[in-house]
Design a protein around this motif. Sequence first.
Motif: not given
Length: 372
Positions: A18-20, A85-91, A222-225
């Motif tokens: 998690e980045q802060k 976030n660092q993982e693959k993100n479709l949006v 659900y919307f953010s995460n």
Amino acid sequence: MIYELNKTKKKNGVEYKEQKFSIDTGDRVNDINIQDAVIHVLDSNAGEPILNEYTLELTEDTYNFLYKHIEKIFKNDDLVPAAFNQEKNLVKEIVQDYLNGIDRDIIEISKGLARQLFAIMKCNINIPSCDLIVTSIITDQGPMLGILKLDYVNSFTHQVDFIGNKIGVGLIKHSAALPGSSQRIQRAAFIKPIRGGQTFDLWVLDSNKGRKIDYDEYGANYFSNTFLGCSQVSDSRTETKAFIHAVERWTRNNITENAVEAENIRTTVKDKLQEEDNINITELADELFRDEPKKKQDFEVYIKGNGLDEKIKVDKQFVEKKFKRVRLKIDKDIDLYIGKEAYKDQSKFEIQRNGDGSINMIVKNVINYIEK
């Protein structure tokens, strides 16, 4: 910018750091110009989303409807900066293709976003059906792609029937009406082009105000995460807001039988927020509880435990808005709403200490009042 990388979290079976961030994002978006918009219907009771093949015709009424909602979102205190976030993100991938000019077809881009959100909705029956609006906007902070989730609201309209030679007028309930421009949207995002060195990627509104949340963390966030795949970035406004709320919670829970002490804490904190650019939590705790080391430690630990650093940069604009009026709930059955200037004017309002921990609140020199 202060940057930390220290917490490991797990989501969908994948561990990530998690980045802060702690940043000053400056002024919020002010100038807004809507370029295009597409609306899709996401009914969780249906098997598939209803995907639009055309952009909205931006008539004067349609433009004003969208503009007022977008403007209200940017003024909402619950709107926060965030980073993907660092993982693959479709949006993230879909939107960046559009913002970077790789794919300029907003209809296809919006379809991809609608399908992604609809798939998440089908996995949790508690997520309300909605219309999803995807819009391209130009702002004083550059181009952005907006995503507005318009949950349905109930509305009524009249129905006229002719019964014989008589007219009957009744009411019809519509369960899939969109929130009007005077109502608040609960979830929205405005995504910027991602550039190297920038401190945040998007603005996010993900609010549960006015809703009873009794479902799991997946459903509540659900919307953010899950949909956006982002984490909040702390700026001066979010830190100031978190600090104010943390102080009030601590005071309510720990100072329950001494109105004098509670008033001193609240007044001291409000004065500092309005007079100083930065607040040092350790120094504040020492000033408030110099002769009470246990309270000093409890206060300091609690405030910092709300994700706040030692020093808080005060957002003056937020403070001015927050303290424009003072609302007091007195002994559970009296409400007072007082303007900031009147609250500080002893010819109009005064707090008297009785010497036993109680106080008198006196409204003075009243020459006119109305009853509501």
